[in-house]
Each structure stands twice: as structure tokens, then as C-alpha cells.
Design an enzyme around this catalytic site. Structure first.
Site, PDB file in Angstrom:
ATOM      1  N   ASP A 190      -6.813 -10.104   6.099  1.00 29.01           N
ATOM      2  CA  ASP A 190      -7.854 -10.102   7.133  1.00 29.01           C
ATOM      3  C   ASP A 190      -8.411  -8.715   7.416  1.00 29.01           C
ATOM      4  O   ASP A 190      -7.800  -7.692   7.093  1.00 29.01           O
ATOM      5  CB  ASP A 190      -7.285 -10.639   8.449  1.00 29.01           C
ATOM      6  CG  ASP A 190      -6.373  -9.614   9.127  1.00 29.01           C
ATOM      7  OD1 ASP A 190      -5.457  -9.100   8.445  1.00 29.01           O
ATOM      8  OD2 ASP A 190      -6.587  -9.316  10.313  1.00 29.01           O
TER       9      ASP A 190
ATOM     10  N   GLU B  88       0.857  -1.185   0.000  1.00 36.16           N
ATOM     11  CA  GLU B  88       0.000   0.000   0.000  1.00 36.16           C
ATOM     12  C   GLU B  88       0.896   1.238   0.000  1.00 36.16           C
ATOM     13  O   GLU B  88       1.275   1.731  -1.052  1.00 36.16           O
ATOM     14  CB  GLU B  88      -0.931  -0.034   1.199  1.00 36.16           C
ATOM     15  CG  GLU B  88      -2.005   1.041   1.129  1.00 36.16           C
ATOM     16  CD  GLU B  88      -2.924   1.010   2.325  1.00 36.16           C
ATOM     17  OE1 GLU B  88      -3.904   0.271   2.305  1.00 36.16           O
ATOM     18  OE2 GLU B  88      -2.654   1.757   3.283  1.00 36.16           O
TER      19      GLU B  88
ATOM     20  N   ARG C 224      -9.301 -14.433   6.508  1.00 36.77           N
ATOM     21  CA  ARG C 224      -8.089 -14.969   5.866  1.00 36.77           C
ATOM     22  C   ARG C 224      -8.357 -16.248   5.072  1.00 36.77           C
ATOM     23  O   ARG C 224      -7.646 -16.561   4.134  1.00 36.77           O
ATOM     24  CB  ARG C 224      -7.019 -15.280   6.919  1.00 36.77           C
ATOM     25  CG  ARG C 224      -6.480 -14.084   7.647  1.00 36.77           C
ATOM     26  CD  ARG C 224      -5.208 -14.428   8.396  1.00 36.77           C
ATOM     27  NE  ARG C 224      -4.846 -13.441   9.393  1.00 36.77           N
ATOM     28  CZ  ARG C 224      -4.168 -12.323   9.138  1.00 36.77           C
ATOM     29  NH1 ARG C 224      -3.791 -12.055   7.916  1.00 36.77           N
ATOM     30  NH2 ARG C 224      -3.865 -11.479  10.104  1.00 36.77           N
TER      31      ARG C 224
ATOM     32  N   VAL D 235      -9.357  -4.580   1.125  1.00 35.87           N
ATOM     33  CA  VAL D 235      -9.710  -5.923   0.643  1.00 35.87           C
ATOM     34  C   VAL D 235      -9.390  -6.988   1.706  1.00 35.87           C
ATOM     35  O   VAL D 235      -8.520  -6.783   2.554  1.00 35.87           O
ATOM     36  CB  VAL D 235      -8.979  -6.270  -0.681  1.00 35.87           C
ATOM     37  CG1 VAL D 235      -9.487  -5.390  -1.818  1.00 35.87           C
ATOM     38  CG2 VAL D 235      -7.463  -6.129  -0.544  1.00 35.87           C
TER      39      VAL D 235
HETATM   40  P1  IMP Z   1       2.072  -0.808   3.622  1.00 40.76           P
HETATM   41  O1  IMP Z   1       3.143  -0.986   4.659  1.00 40.76           O
HETATM   42  O2  IMP Z   1       1.351   0.505   3.772  1.00 40.76           O
HETATM   43  O3  IMP Z   1       2.557  -1.024   2.212  1.00 40.76           O
HETATM   44  O4  IMP Z   1       0.939  -1.884   3.919  1.00 40.76           O
HETATM   45  C1  IMP Z   1       1.166  -3.239   3.713  1.00 40.76           C
HETATM   46  C2  IMP Z   1       0.531  -4.094   4.771  1.00 40.76           C
HETATM   47  O5  IMP Z   1      -0.688  -3.525   5.246  1.00 40.76           O
HETATM   48  C3  IMP Z   1       0.169  -5.450   4.185  1.00 40.76           C
HETATM   49  O6  IMP Z   1       1.182  -6.392   4.426  1.00 40.76           O
HETATM   50  C4  IMP Z   1      -1.113  -5.800   4.897  1.00 40.76           C
HETATM   51  O7  IMP Z   1      -0.817  -6.477   6.107  1.00 40.76           O
HETATM   52  C5  IMP Z   1      -1.730  -4.484   5.251  1.00 40.76           C
HETATM   53  N1  IMP Z   1      -2.765  -4.063   4.272  1.00 40.76           N
HETATM   54  C6  IMP Z   1      -2.657  -3.062   3.377  1.00 40.76           C
HETATM   55  N2  IMP Z   1      -3.790  -2.939   2.653  1.00 40.76           N
HETATM   56  C7  IMP Z   1      -4.628  -3.898   3.116  1.00 40.76           C
HETATM   57  C8  IMP Z   1      -5.967  -4.298   2.736  1.00 40.76           C
HETATM   58  O8  IMP Z   1      -6.629  -3.737   1.841  1.00 40.76           O
HETATM   59  N3  IMP Z   1      -6.486  -5.348   3.423  1.00 40.76           N
HETATM   60  C9  IMP Z   1      -5.821  -5.999   4.418  1.00 40.76           C
HETATM   61  N4  IMP Z   1      -4.569  -5.656   4.792  1.00 40.76           N
HETATM   62  C10 IMP Z   1      -3.973  -4.624   4.140  1.00 40.76           C
END
Ligand code: IMP
Length: 178
Positions: free
Chosen positions: A163, A107, A169, A157
Site C-alpha cells: 500500500d 528493503e 493493496r 511500489v
Molecule cells: P524493511 O524493514 O526496511 O526491510 O522494510 C520492509 C517493510 O517495509 C515491508 O514489509 C513493507 O511493509 C514496507 N515496504 C518497503 N518497501 C516498500 C514499498 O516499496 N512499498 C510498500 N511498502 C514497502
């Protein structure tokens, strides 16, 4: 494709089918095979969310590989806390290994940024990133996502390992907030 699913206080609708997911996973496995003609990848699976994706990806990967796991968390409910927690740190022996991080979703990229720094400090020879899903609009970090499956919009999502506060999950498909 299934019907609406209720998890805690929220409803989710079908978004990506088992077939779409399988196609993306197989494509990624082939790309990694092509890039690792002479080297053995050290797949490092980011728990918890990537467990189902990783299982399918390593089964589709037709060459020898190592598989290890690391726990990371940053999410509460449907939002990132902005802080990545590695409860066990890096205990794996990644020294001189060609690591392929297996992520469920990228993300903001904060999780991979944290892991990349830790893995480099731990002596990994190289680190590549494989993420099944990427929220392109929200990802602005400079690190390449070497293998990405499906680009999705900025929506929350669940399913296929992902989850909402611990639930969802085990769903075979990926669902989005209804
Ligand atoms: P980032 O560190 O902002 O890139 O987020 C990555 C982590 O956030 C992923 O490994 C997920 O655990 C969680 N995550 C991000 N978007 C979602 C989503 O839409 N659903 C569930 N978990 C998410």
C-alpha cells in the site's frame, strides 16, 4: 497491464504483471516444497502487506502446512521510519516449529531482523524467510533470504497487497511511482 493509477497525491505506473508475479510465486512454492520433504512448515504471514502473496503461495504449496499471521509495521507514506512496531508481539506458539516468514518485500531488512530475534527468543526450531520482492541495493543485513521472488530497483511500489498510506493493496499487478 493497466493504466496509470492515482493513490492520494501520487501516480503509479504498471511495473510487474500478474503473470510475472504468478511465475515467481509458483517457483517459490516449489522451492519450499523441495526443502520441506520431511517437515511441516509453519508459514507466518507478515501483515498487512503479505496477505495476497501468502494466499497465492500457500495455494501453490502442495503439501501440508500451518498458516498463522503476525502484524508488523515500519512504513509511513513512501519511507521507512526505521522502527519496527509489532503491536501484538509474538502470541503464536512457534516453539519447536520450522517457521517460514512470508514477507511482501525486504528493503533494509529491519523488519525481518526484528522478527528473527523475536521468533528465536520464542523458541522456534528454525526460521526461513520467503519474500516476494527484494530491493537488493538497500539490503545489507547478514541474514539469508532463503526464498526470494523478484529483485527490484530502489523504488516505491504498490499493489498485490502493498500500500501507499492504506491504498492500493487490492491492485492485481504491482505498480511503481510514475
Ligand atoms: P524493511 O524493514 O526496511 O526491510 O522494510 C520492509 C517493510 O517495509 C515491508 O514489509 C513493507 O511493509 C514496507 N515496504 C518497503 N518497501 C516498500 C514499498 O516499496 N512499498 C510498500 N511498502 C514497502
Amino acid at each position: 497491464m493497466g493504466q496509470l493509477v492515482t493513490l492520494h497525491d501520487k501516480q503509479f505506473k504498471p511495473y510487474l504483471s500478474e503473470q510475472q508475479i504468478a511465475q515467481a510465486v509458483n517457483k517459490m512454492a516449489k522451492q519450499i516444497e523441495n526443502d520441506f520433504k520431511n517437515e511441516t512448515p509453519y508459514f507466518l504471514v507478515v501483515l498487512n502487506g503479505a496477505f495476497m502473496f501468502a494466499s497465492d503461495l500457500v495455494k501453490a504449496f502442495g503439501k501440508q502446512c500451518e498458516v498463522a499471521f503476525i502484524k508488523a509495521s515500519s512504513y509511513q507514506g513512501t519511507k521507512s521510519t526505521g522502527h519496527v512496531h509489532l503491536p501484538d508481539g509474538i502470541t503464536q506458539d512457534v516453539k519447536n516449529k520450522q517457521v517460514v516468514l512470508i514477507e511482501d518485500i525486504v528493503e533494509t531488512g529491519t523488519t525481518i531482523e526484528t522478527l528473527l530475534a523475536e521468533l528465536k527468543a520464542a523458541g522456534a526450531a528454525g526460521v526461513r524467510i520467503a519474500s516476494l520482492l527484494i530491493k537488493k541495493e538497500l539490503y545489507h543485513k547478514p541474514f539469508p533470504i532463503h526464498y526470494s521472488g523478484i529483485s527490484i530497483s530502489n523504488a516505491f511500489v504498490v499493489g498485490y497487497g502493498l500500500d501507499y498510506n492504506g491504498l492500493g493493496r487490492n491492485l492485481k499487478e504491482i505498480y511503481v511511482l510514475a
